[in-house]
Design a protein around this motif. Structure first.
Motif, short mmCIF file in Angstrom:
data_model
loop_
_atom_site.label_atom_id
_atom_site.label_comp_id
_atom_site.label_asym_id
_atom_site.label_seq_id
_atom_site.Cartn_x
_atom_site.Cartn_y
_atom_site.Cartn_z
N ARG A 270 0.81 -1.21 0.00
CA ARG A 270 0.00 0.00 0.00
C ARG A 270 0.86 1.27 0.00
NH1 ARG A 270 -5.18 1.33 1.08
NH2 ARG A 270 -5.71 -0.80 1.69
N GLY A 271 1.89 1.28 0.81
CA GLY A 271 2.73 2.48 0.88
C GLY A 271 3.50 2.75 -0.39
N ALA A 272 3.77 1.68 -1.17
CA ALA A 272 4.55 1.83 -2.40
C ALA A 272 3.69 2.10 -3.62
CB ALA A 272 5.38 0.56 -2.63
N THR A 273 2.37 2.13 -3.43
CA THR A 273 1.46 2.37 -4.55
C THR A 273 1.22 3.87 -4.66
OG1 THR A 273 0.40 0.25 -4.17
CG2 THR A 273 -0.79 1.84 -5.51
N GLU A 274 1.63 4.45 -5.77
CA GLU A 274 1.60 5.90 -5.91
C GLU A 274 0.32 6.42 -6.57
OE1 GLU A 274 5.06 6.78 -8.10
OE2 GLU A 274 6.46 6.23 -6.52
N ARG A 275 -0.29 5.59 -7.44
CA ARG A 275 -1.38 6.13 -8.25
C ARG A 275 -2.69 5.37 -8.01
NH1 ARG A 275 3.09 5.80 -11.30
NH2 ARG A 275 2.43 3.81 -12.20
N SER A 276 -2.90 4.92 -6.82
CA SER A 276 -4.11 4.16 -6.54
C SER A 276 -5.35 5.05 -6.63
CB SER A 276 -4.03 3.53 -5.14
OG SER A 276 -5.21 2.83 -4.85
N ILE A 277 -6.39 4.52 -7.23
CA ILE A 277 -7.66 5.25 -7.34
C ILE A 277 -8.53 4.90 -6.14
CG2 ILE A 277 -9.75 5.54 -8.72
CD1 ILE A 277 -8.10 4.78 -11.18
N ASP A 278 -9.09 5.91 -5.49
CA ASP A 278 -9.93 5.68 -4.33
C ASP A 278 -11.34 5.28 -4.79
OD1 ASP A 278 -11.10 5.57 -1.88
OD2 ASP A 278 -11.07 7.74 -1.51
N LEU A 279 -11.71 4.02 -4.49
CA LEU A 279 -13.02 3.52 -4.89
C LEU A 279 -14.03 3.60 -3.76
CD1 LEU A 279 -11.94 0.32 -6.86
CD2 LEU A 279 -12.46 2.57 -7.78
N SER A 280 -13.63 4.13 -2.62
CA SER A 280 -14.51 4.12 -1.45
C SER A 280 -15.76 4.97 -1.66
CB SER A 280 -13.76 4.61 -0.20
OG SER A 280 -13.29 5.94 -0.40
N ALA A 281 -15.67 5.98 -2.53
CA ALA A 281 -16.83 6.86 -2.75
C ALA A 281 -18.01 6.09 -3.33
CB ALA A 281 -16.45 8.01 -3.69
N GLY A 282 -17.70 5.03 -4.09
CA GLY A 282 -18.77 4.24 -4.69
C GLY A 282 -19.41 3.28 -3.73
N GLY A 283 -18.80 3.09 -2.57
CA GLY A 283 -19.35 2.18 -1.58
C GLY A 283 -19.49 0.77 -2.12
N GLY A 284 -20.57 0.13 -1.73
CA GLY A 284 -20.80 -1.25 -2.16
C GLY A 284 -21.29 -1.38 -3.58
N TRP A 285 -21.49 -0.24 -4.29
CA TRP A 285 -22.01 -0.31 -5.65
C TRP A 285 -20.91 -0.46 -6.69
CZ3 TRP A 285 -26.97 -1.20 -5.81
CH2 TRP A 285 -27.77 -0.75 -4.77
N VAL A 286 -19.66 -0.37 -6.30
CA VAL A 286 -18.57 -0.51 -7.27
C VAL A 286 -18.50 -1.97 -7.71
CG1 VAL A 286 -16.10 -0.27 -7.67
CG2 VAL A 286 -17.29 1.36 -6.19
N PRO A 287 -18.61 -2.27 -8.99
CA PRO A 287 -18.59 -3.66 -9.46
C PRO A 287 -17.29 -4.36 -9.08
CG PRO A 287 -19.32 -2.17 -11.20
CD PRO A 287 -18.80 -1.31 -10.09
N ILE A 288 -17.39 -5.66 -8.84
CA ILE A 288 -16.22 -6.42 -8.44
C ILE A 288 -15.16 -6.43 -9.54
CG2 ILE A 288 -17.33 -8.55 -9.21
CD1 ILE A 288 -14.64 -8.04 -6.46
N GLU A 289 -15.61 -6.35 -10.82
CA GLU A 289 -14.63 -6.32 -11.90
C GLU A 289 -13.69 -5.12 -11.77
OE1 GLU A 289 -18.38 -8.26 -13.55
OE2 GLU A 289 -17.89 -6.55 -12.25
N ILE A 290 -14.26 -3.95 -11.39
CA ILE A 290 -13.45 -2.74 -11.23
C ILE A 290 -12.59 -2.85 -9.98
CG2 ILE A 290 -13.56 -0.25 -10.81
CD1 ILE A 290 -16.06 -0.17 -12.53
N ARG A 291 -13.16 -3.36 -8.90
CA ARG A 291 -12.41 -3.51 -7.65
C ARG A 291 -11.19 -4.41 -7.87
NH1 ARG A 291 -15.30 -2.48 -2.75
NH2 ARG A 291 -17.46 -1.83 -3.11
N LEU A 292 -11.41 -5.55 -8.53
CA LEU A 292 -10.33 -6.50 -8.73
C LEU A 292 -9.25 -5.93 -9.64
CD1 LEU A 292 -9.17 -9.32 -8.27
CD2 LEU A 292 -10.58 -10.13 -10.18
N THR A 293 -9.69 -5.28 -10.73
CA THR A 293 -8.72 -4.70 -11.66
C THR A 293 -7.87 -3.64 -10.95
OG1 THR A 293 -10.18 -5.08 -13.55
CG2 THR A 293 -8.47 -3.41 -13.81
#
Length: 402
Positions: A270-293
């Motif tokens: 986690r600390g070494a990941t510089e460009r992670s996209i925050d998916l928390s705003a979508g809550g439980g509605w974010v599809p698993i395909e996007i979460r996994l990718t």
């Protein structure tokens, strides 16, 4: 089966109608999908069979047409069409790699459809040539078993039904031996349904044959056969629908499982990941395909960040230890990769996030080259004693001079 209101037929028919309606949006999106068209045709015909086989429906058709037994050829035609639709669907469903463009399957499906239409035309022609003036809602098969042309109508539809049942049973059991999972379960249900169909045909033939011999076995045709037909149609429809419903469910379940299993590796980097996209705003509605990718992308970014601190000799040492302990090659490689990674993360953190060497070594890790390898590596992070020992060793190293 004493069911004057037809509930034993209308309730399963409603279930099948619902299944048909649920598939229609997919058919609208993919109108050229031959398999999907065959599934919808099968479900629609199964719905029609249940709807028109109920006693109130038989009486209504006879009343509206003004012909005492007009519902009989209609039901025989629907049953024959349903049998043909089953074979067509199995042909499309089981298309092998040898039939890449599907032309061989289409030829067989067209032949099956042509034979089915020919049988339906013959059934209706024979019925028109015969004479059935007395309305029989329950025992037409046996009541007219000795009537010219009506007798041939009954025998033709039973013969066609038996032929389809034998064909489907053979096709399903043969294919079921080659597959696994929900598809195999679905084929087993279809085969079981057609075994019951064969029992239905035996009961009908026995009752008709008894009339020829001057005996009364009408209970087989009036009570036993309809009960077998109801259960059989439900089994067959469920067998076709099960794999189609289960496949996306199983696929998503597997993605969720991979997503959860990748958590230790994701947390490590986690600390070494510089460009992670925050998916928390979508809550439980974010599809698993996007979460996994996103999780897999973060992991690969983190590995690239700490790559200059990876040590091939350290990985080799961990690999030799795991192999010497009898670990399978893939698992040993995953443990070795995880051990090298945790050591690299410790050194990267100690050096400071902005003190990255300008050039790192060639690729040291092998597991990240495949999704399964990433999962094995993540599991090693949370379970392996070797990884824990390498982490402790890295933490105990003397901090380098800045």
């Amino acid at each position: 089966m004493n069911d004057p209101q037809g509930l034993g037929f209308y309730l399963p028919g409603c279930v099948l109608l619902l299944a048909t309606l649920l598939k229609l949006p997919a058919l609208r999106r993919n109108p050229r999908d031959e398999l999907l068209r065959a599934v919808c045709a099968l479900l629609a015909l199964a719905t029609a069979v249940f709807a028109f086989t109920a006693i109130p429906s038989l009486a209504a058709v006879n009343r509206m047409t003004g012909v005492p037994n007009a519902a009989a050829p209609l039901v025989y035609s629907l049953i024959t069409a349903f049998s043909g639709a089953n074979i067509v669907l199995i042909l499309h469903w089981s298309r092998g790699p040898a039939d890449v463009d599907g032309e061989r399957t289409r030829r067989r499906a067209r032949l099956c459809a042509a034979i089915t239409v020919a049988v339906i035309v013959a059934i209706n022609t024979l019925f028109v040539l015969g004479d059935a003036p007395v309305e029989r809602l329950r025992d037409l098969d046996t009541y007219y078993a000795n009537t010219p042309f009506i007798r041939e109508t009954i025998l033709l539809y039973l013969t066609a039904h038996t032929t389809a049942a034998v064909t489907m049973t053979v096709l399903c059991w043969g294919w079921a031996r080659e597959v696994r999972g929900a598809l195999r379960a679905g084929l087993a249900l279809i085969a079981a349904g057609y075994v019951l169909n064969l029992c239905y045909d035996v009961a009908k033939f026995a009752a008709v044959g008894a009339r020829w011999a001057g005996r009364d076995w009408d209970v087989l045709a009036v009570e036993v056969a309809p009960a077998l037909a109801s259960v059989s149609a439900l089994l067959i429809a469920a067998g076709f629908v099960l794999p189609l419903v289960a496949e996306p469910v199983v696929s998503r379940w597997r993605m969720w499982r991979r997503y959860r299993r990748l958590r230790p590796l994701h947390e490590e980097l986690r600390g070494a990941t510089e460009r992670s996209i925050d998916l928390s705003a979508g809550g439980g509605w974010v599809p698993i395909e996007i979460r996994l990718t996103q999780r897999e992308s973060d992991i690969h970014d983190g590995i690239l960040t700490v790559n200059p601190y990876l040590q091939a000799e350290l990985r080799d040492r961990a690999l030799r230890k795991e192999l010497a302990d009898g670990r399978p090659a893939e698992e040993a490689a995953a443990v070795a990769d995880a051990a090298a990674l945790v050591s690299a993360v410790v050194r990267w953190e100690r050096a400071g996030t902005e003190a990255t060497p300008s050039a790192g070594p060639d690729a040291v890790l092998t597991s990240p080259s495949s999704p399964q390898g990433l999962v094995r590596m993540s599991l090693a992070l949370s379970r392996s004693a070797t990884v824990r020992s390498f982490r402790r060793s890295a933490l105990e190293e003397r901090s380098p001079a800045r």
